[in-house]
Design a protein around this motif. Structure first.
Motif, mmCIF file in Angstrom:
data_model
loop_
_atom_site.group_PDB
_atom_site.id
_atom_site.type_symbol
_atom_site.label_atom_id
_atom_site.label_comp_id
_atom_site.label_asym_id
_atom_site.label_seq_id
_atom_site.Cartn_x
_atom_site.Cartn_y
_atom_site.Cartn_z
ATOM 1 N N ASP A 8 0.836 -1.201 0.000
ATOM 2 C CA ASP A 8 0.000 0.000 0.000
ATOM 3 C C ASP A 8 0.874 1.254 0.000
ATOM 4 O O ASP A 8 0.694 2.163 0.809
ATOM 5 N N VAL A 9 1.799 1.282 -0.938
ATOM 6 C CA VAL A 9 2.768 2.371 -1.016
ATOM 7 C C VAL A 9 2.112 3.702 -1.374
ATOM 8 O O VAL A 9 2.629 4.758 -1.039
ATOM 9 N N ILE A 10 0.947 3.632 -2.019
ATOM 10 C CA ILE A 10 0.162 4.829 -2.335
ATOM 11 C C ILE A 10 -1.261 4.612 -1.842
ATOM 12 O O ILE A 10 -1.687 3.476 -1.638
ATOM 13 N N PRO A 11 -2.028 5.694 -1.650
ATOM 14 C CA PRO A 11 -3.409 5.552 -1.165
ATOM 15 C C PRO A 11 -4.289 4.733 -2.120
ATOM 16 O O PRO A 11 -4.051 4.692 -3.328
ATOM 17 N N PHE A 73 8.343 8.620 -6.996
ATOM 18 C CA PHE A 73 8.863 9.562 -5.990
ATOM 19 C C PHE A 73 8.367 9.224 -4.585
ATOM 20 O O PHE A 73 9.142 9.195 -3.627
ATOM 21 N N VAL A 74 7.081 8.962 -4.454
ATOM 22 C CA VAL A 74 6.504 8.616 -3.147
ATOM 23 C C VAL A 74 7.127 7.319 -2.619
ATOM 24 O O VAL A 74 7.513 7.234 -1.452
ATOM 25 N N TYR A 119 6.198 -2.157 -9.324
ATOM 26 C CA TYR A 119 4.903 -1.853 -8.715
ATOM 27 C C TYR A 119 3.844 -2.760 -9.325
ATOM 28 O O TYR A 119 3.745 -2.890 -10.553
ATOM 29 N N TYR A 120 3.033 -3.389 -8.461
ATOM 30 C CA TYR A 120 1.974 -4.283 -8.931
ATOM 31 C C TYR A 120 0.653 -3.512 -9.021
ATOM 32 O O TYR A 120 0.158 -3.002 -8.019
ATOM 33 N N VAL A 121 0.094 -3.468 -10.218
ATOM 34 C CA VAL A 121 -1.128 -2.717 -10.495
ATOM 35 C C VAL A 121 -2.364 -3.441 -9.986
ATOM 36 O O VAL A 121 -3.327 -2.806 -9.566
ATOM 37 N N ASN A 122 -2.335 -4.775 -10.020
ATOM 38 C CA ASN A 122 -3.516 -5.538 -9.611
ATOM 39 C C ASN A 122 -3.119 -6.761 -8.786
ATOM 40 O O ASN A 122 -1.980 -7.212 -8.833
ATOM 41 N N ASP A 123 -4.092 -7.276 -8.037
ATOM 42 C CA ASP A 123 -3.893 -8.535 -7.322
ATOM 43 C C ASP A 123 -3.847 -9.651 -8.353
ATOM 44 O O ASP A 123 -4.674 -9.688 -9.279
ATOM 45 N N SER A 124 -2.904 -10.546 -8.203
ATOM 46 C CA SER A 124 -2.777 -11.637 -9.163
ATOM 47 C C SER A 124 -1.876 -12.714 -8.589
ATOM 48 O O SER A 124 -1.243 -12.533 -7.551
ATOM 49 N N ASP A 125 -1.818 -13.833 -9.279
ATOM 50 C CA ASP A 125 -0.747 -14.786 -9.045
ATOM 51 C C ASP A 125 0.280 -14.513 -10.149
ATOM 52 O O ASP A 125 0.126 -13.588 -10.929
ATOM 53 N N GLY A 126 1.319 -15.278 -10.205
ATOM 54 C CA GLY A 126 2.382 -15.018 -11.170
ATOM 55 C C GLY A 126 3.503 -14.258 -10.486
ATOM 56 O O GLY A 126 3.726 -13.071 -10.719
ATOM 57 N N ASP A 127 4.193 -14.948 -9.594
ATOM 58 C CA ASP A 127 5.235 -14.310 -8.784
ATOM 59 C C ASP A 127 6.367 -13.726 -9.624
ATOM 60 O O ASP A 127 6.612 -14.157 -10.751
#
Length: 193
Positions: A8-11, A73-74, A119-127
């Motif tokens: 949760d690096v960003i809101p 940056f954040v 950065y992961y955009v969505n929940d997924s599998d595929g490590d």
């Protein structure tokens, strides 16, 4: 540098906006996402969208870059990292594929000292798998042999989670994986010094 993971690096509204924006992107197909043109025993196709490429005459390649750079940056501020030079911002997307392999072909994005922010955009599998081996010890041609013979040794395995950012030394070989139970896996790769 050790591996740094921040959830949760960003809101949440920012996470949701990024996920929504990726659904409207134009994606380009790669028949091998690690290093096209090498003699890997097997190729793993996927899609990419370039947002920024410092080596290009027009570095900003996509409007989504305006949403991604503030995220970097954040994230770097939270990880206590400094940005000296942005090399590339690239989105990768793998659709669901029922192929049972441990990971795609290991690679490094650039054969020079740099850091990777993923950065992961969505929940997924595929490590994402980060390996012990670095490009300082295993060169480009030798990496194909290592990959084809399964010689790479896992250092860390990161599961895609929406809002998760991971930083690691870009000289470490790493590999993605396609999802087997989710419709797609989307990640943003930041390469920087």
């Amino acid at each position: 540098m050790q591996l740094i993971q921040i959830d949760d690096v960003i809101p949440q509204p920012y996470q949701d906006q990024l996920e929504a924006e990726t659904s409207a992107l134009g994606w380009f197909f790669h028949k091998e996402t690690a290093r096209p043109g090498l003699s890997f025993a097997r190729n793993y196709p996927g899609f990419f969208h370039m947002a920024f490429d410092a080596a290009s005459p027009a570095p900003v390649a996509s409007a989504i870059n305006a949403l991604l750079v503030p995220l970097l940056f954040v994230s770097m501020d939270k990880a206590k990292l400094k940005l000296n030079d942005l090399i590339r911002v690239r989105l990768g997307m793998f659709p669901q594929t029922p192929l049972d392999v441990p990971y795609h072909n290991p690679h490094v994005d650039f054969y020079e000292p740099h850091l990777v922010g993923l950065y992961y955009v969505n929940d997924s599998d595929g490590d994402t798998v980060v390996f012990n081996e670095t490009c300082d010890k295993v060169g480009l041609e030798q990496s194909v042999t290592y990959a084809n013979q399964g010689k790479f040794v896992e250092l860390a395995r990161i599961t895609p989670k929406k809002g998760r950012m991971v930083f690691f030394d870009g000289r470490h070989y790493h590999a993605s994986m396609h999802p087997m139970s989710h419709p797609q896996r989307i990640a943003v790769t930041f390469n920087f010094r």
